[in-house]
Design a protein around this motif. Structure first.
Motif, PDB file in Angstrom:
ATOM      1  N   ILE A 185      48.932  50.020  37.378  1.00  0.00           N
ATOM      2  CA  ILE A 185      48.142  50.711  36.355  1.00  0.00           C
ATOM      3  C   ILE A 185      48.594  50.292  34.954  1.00  0.00           C
ATOM      4  O   ILE A 185      47.777  49.978  34.089  1.00  0.00           O
ATOM      5  CB  ILE A 185      48.260  52.246  36.539  1.00  0.00           C
ATOM      6  CG1 ILE A 185      47.601  52.665  37.856  1.00  0.00           C
ATOM      7  CG2 ILE A 185      47.616  52.976  35.373  1.00  0.00           C
ATOM      8  CD1 ILE A 185      47.839  54.105  38.247  1.00  0.00           C
ATOM      9  N   PHE A 187      50.051  47.556  34.087  1.00  0.00           N
ATOM     10  CA  PHE A 187      49.625  46.174  33.911  1.00  0.00           C
ATOM     11  C   PHE A 187      48.161  46.107  33.486  1.00  0.00           C
ATOM     12  O   PHE A 187      47.784  45.405  32.553  1.00  0.00           O
ATOM     13  CB  PHE A 187      49.828  45.419  35.227  1.00  0.00           C
ATOM     14  CG  PHE A 187      49.207  44.054  35.271  1.00  0.00           C
ATOM     15  CD1 PHE A 187      49.826  42.971  34.645  1.00  0.00           C
ATOM     16  CD2 PHE A 187      48.004  43.842  35.925  1.00  0.00           C
ATOM     17  CE1 PHE A 187      49.251  41.706  34.694  1.00  0.00           C
ATOM     18  CE2 PHE A 187      47.425  42.583  35.977  1.00  0.00           C
ATOM     19  CZ  PHE A 187      48.051  41.513  35.358  1.00  0.00           C
ATOM     20  N   MET A 188      47.360  46.896  34.176  1.00  0.00           N
ATOM     21  CA  MET A 188      45.932  46.915  33.876  1.00  0.00           C
ATOM     22  C   MET A 188      45.686  47.350  32.434  1.00  0.00           C
ATOM     23  O   MET A 188      44.931  46.717  31.702  1.00  0.00           O
ATOM     24  CB  MET A 188      45.233  47.868  34.845  1.00  0.00           C
ATOM     25  CG  MET A 188      43.738  47.767  34.833  1.00  0.00           C
ATOM     26  SD  MET A 188      43.020  48.913  36.021  1.00  0.00           S
ATOM     27  CE  MET A 188      43.162  50.464  35.153  1.00  0.00           C
ATOM     28  N   LYS A 191      46.422  44.739  29.903  1.00  0.00           N
ATOM     29  CA  LYS A 191      45.453  43.643  29.841  1.00  0.00           C
ATOM     30  C   LYS A 191      44.128  44.050  29.214  1.00  0.00           C
ATOM     31  O   LYS A 191      43.471  43.243  28.565  1.00  0.00           O
ATOM     32  CB  LYS A 191      45.185  43.120  31.262  1.00  0.00           C
ATOM     33  CG  LYS A 191      46.346  42.368  31.865  1.00  0.00           C
ATOM     34  CD  LYS A 191      46.299  40.900  31.454  1.00  0.00           C
ATOM     35  CE  LYS A 191      47.337  40.108  32.239  1.00  0.00           C
ATOM     36  NZ  LYS A 191      47.250  38.666  31.974  1.00  0.00           N
ATOM     37  N   ILE A 192      43.700  45.272  29.482  1.00  0.00           N
ATOM     38  CA  ILE A 192      42.325  45.587  29.101  1.00  0.00           C
ATOM     39  C   ILE A 192      42.172  46.428  27.844  1.00  0.00           C
ATOM     40  O   ILE A 192      41.070  46.566  27.336  1.00  0.00           O
ATOM     41  CB  ILE A 192      41.565  46.278  30.241  1.00  0.00           C
ATOM     42  CG1 ILE A 192      42.128  47.672  30.496  1.00  0.00           C
ATOM     43  CG2 ILE A 192      41.584  45.428  31.483  1.00  0.00           C
ATOM     44  CD1 ILE A 192      41.450  48.362  31.633  1.00  0.00           C
TER      45      ILE A 192
ATOM     46  N   ARG B 142      50.819  42.736  43.190  1.00  0.00           N
ATOM     47  CA  ARG B 142      49.782  42.887  42.160  1.00  0.00           C
ATOM     48  C   ARG B 142      48.396  42.977  42.792  1.00  0.00           C
ATOM     49  O   ARG B 142      47.629  43.897  42.498  1.00  0.00           O
ATOM     50  CB  ARG B 142      49.855  41.693  41.196  1.00  0.00           C
ATOM     51  CG  ARG B 142      48.737  41.619  40.211  1.00  0.00           C
ATOM     52  CD  ARG B 142      49.164  41.950  38.789  1.00  0.00           C
ATOM     53  NE  ARG B 142      50.059  43.071  38.707  1.00  0.00           N
ATOM     54  CZ  ARG B 142      51.115  43.159  37.893  1.00  0.00           C
ATOM     55  NH1 ARG B 142      51.420  42.148  37.099  1.00  0.00           N
ATOM     56  NH2 ARG B 142      51.861  44.232  37.872  1.00  0.00           N
ATOM     57  N   PHE B 187      34.413  44.002  34.755  1.00  0.00           N
ATOM     58  CA  PHE B 187      35.136  43.866  33.483  1.00  0.00           C
ATOM     59  C   PHE B 187      36.635  43.745  33.720  1.00  0.00           C
ATOM     60  O   PHE B 187      37.313  42.875  33.175  1.00  0.00           O
ATOM     61  CB  PHE B 187      34.839  45.084  32.606  1.00  0.00           C
ATOM     62  CG  PHE B 187      35.703  45.200  31.391  1.00  0.00           C
ATOM     63  CD1 PHE B 187      35.458  44.428  30.253  1.00  0.00           C
ATOM     64  CD2 PHE B 187      36.773  46.090  31.360  1.00  0.00           C
ATOM     65  CE1 PHE B 187      36.250  44.549  29.124  1.00  0.00           C
ATOM     66  CE2 PHE B 187      37.573  46.207  30.243  1.00  0.00           C
ATOM     67  CZ  PHE B 187      37.316  45.426  29.120  1.00  0.00           C
ATOM     68  N   LYS B 191      39.234  40.506  32.932  1.00  0.00           N
ATOM     69  CA  LYS B 191      40.384  40.608  32.047  1.00  0.00           C
ATOM     70  C   LYS B 191      41.702  40.264  32.739  1.00  0.00           C
ATOM     71  O   LYS B 191      42.608  39.727  32.115  1.00  0.00           O
ATOM     72  CB  LYS B 191      40.484  42.039  31.498  1.00  0.00           C
ATOM     73  CG  LYS B 191      39.404  42.392  30.493  1.00  0.00           C
ATOM     74  CD  LYS B 191      39.795  41.920  29.101  1.00  0.00           C
ATOM     75  CE  LYS B 191      38.821  42.479  28.057  1.00  0.00           C
ATOM     76  NZ  LYS B 191      39.242  42.150  26.681  1.00  0.00           N
ATOM     77  N   ILE B 192      41.835  40.633  34.001  1.00  0.00           N
ATOM     78  CA  ILE B 192      43.172  40.543  34.585  1.00  0.00           C
ATOM     79  C   ILE B 192      43.394  39.381  35.536  1.00  0.00           C
ATOM     80  O   ILE B 192      44.533  39.111  35.914  1.00  0.00           O
ATOM     81  CB  ILE B 192      43.564  41.844  35.311  1.00  0.00           C
ATOM     82  CG1 ILE B 192      42.709  42.031  36.558  1.00  0.00           C
ATOM     83  CG2 ILE B 192      43.475  43.019  34.382  1.00  0.00           C
ATOM     84  CD1 ILE B 192      43.012  43.297  37.280  1.00  0.00           C
TER      85      ILE B 192
END
Lengths: 193, 193
Positions: A185, A187-188, A191-192, B142, B187, B191-192
DNA sequence: AAAGTATGTTACTTTTTGGTAACAACCAAA
DNA sequence: TTTGGTTGTTACCAAAAAGTAACATACTTT
């Protein structure tokens, strides 16, 4: 024989609580409550009307709401705030058997009290989402979508964890799996947002 | 009176199917199955042993597995593959009442057949995750984390959608909400990955 | 203290659910 | 065609669940 209605009602509601934590809302039946509380079942009818009424009272008394103080919403770092709020959500569910049982029950029941609960939850959630929108500049739908993804997922896994240890190789019935999930979470969000 | 055991068994299993789709696995009780199928309940005991046996047979016959062909795994675009696979997952759950009921049942039951189901699902999932790892260069944890986030979320919302229309302002009981959610998932992958 | 009401106990009825016994009808093999 | 096993029907029994009636005891009010 002592007469004390308040005390009796409390004993009955406590019994409901124990049954809920142990077996879930589905198991709250008139005979079960009577024997768990040690009170005669006719008193349950007299004081609460029905099992539905009893459950309504139980839900009303317990404060099952996402007790998040919406008056002091985030300042500054949106990422940190987002991460923190989902941590709080996870802790809340992971630490409360009764709450997990409630979430499970919601998936199959149409009890009138549930609508009330959802309305209040929805309000709180929308406030939080709105303030994240402001701070991040993202669209409402985007933030709502991401929150939904995370909270729905957490709800599911917390419920499932009571019966099942592993999901996609993650140990969801112990801290180790949840740490990995939290890491994902975080990490997400890095990134976003 | 016609004697045809195969036919009788099929009628009983069909009745189970109808009850499951309508009310869920919890409602599959001996008397309910007997009256739904029009067969006498003693035949259920004779042919299936018990309700557990009946359910085991029902689950065995239905092919409830994520019927994803793991032999021809993705080539090329990982993003497109990931997006596509979650679309398939959503469609599968959204189009099958019985599958939704199964997922819901899993959250509260310890029926032996469920473990078998989970084992096979886990295998398939791990294969897919592994191949996404290879193609994307991401770590196993991940990819597993992200898959978990998405699939758990989808499972929860599909079940919830049967009783509740709105979650975080998303209309989860209609296409509109799911389109928004899909957009969010796309989306995220953009991004990831 | 007497009367009236709220509280609690006991034992019962009804309904639902699960489970089985006893028999009837059918089919196939000898 | 008789015999034996399979299939199906009917009618029960037993346990668990919900729900209620009738009464006894405590408290309150007058």
């Amino acid at each position: 024989m002592i007469k004390d209605r308040d005390n009796t009602e409390r004993r009955i509601l406590d019994a409901v609580g124990r049954i809920v934590e142990r077996e879930g809302f589905e198991a709250v039946r008139i005979n079960a409550v009577a024997s768990e509380s040690g009170m005669s079942k006719i008193l349950i009818y007299r004081y609460f009307g029905s099992i539905d009424g009893l459950l309504a009272k139980y839900l009303e008394d317990k404060d099952f709401w996402l007790n998040f103080d919406t008056s002091q919403l985030p300042q500054g770092d949106v990422k940190a705030f987002s991460k923190q709020i989902f941590r709080a959500y996870i802790n809340m569910l992971r630490s409360s058997p009764a709450l997990r049982k409630l979430y499970r029950w919601e998936l199959s029941s149409k009890h009138p009290s549930i609508n009330e609960l959802r309305k209040r939850r929805e309000e709180t959630a929308l406030k939080i989402i709105a303030s994240v929108c402001e701070l991040s500049g993202e669209s409402f739908d985007r933030v709502a979508g991401i929150s939904t993804l995370v909270t729905a997922s957490v709800s599911y896994l917390c419920i499932l964890g009571e019966n099942c240890g592993v999901y996609n190789s993650l140990q969801i019935d112990s801290d180790s799996g949840w740490e990995k999930l939290l890491e994902t979470i975080d990490f997400m969000f890095d990134k976003i947002l």
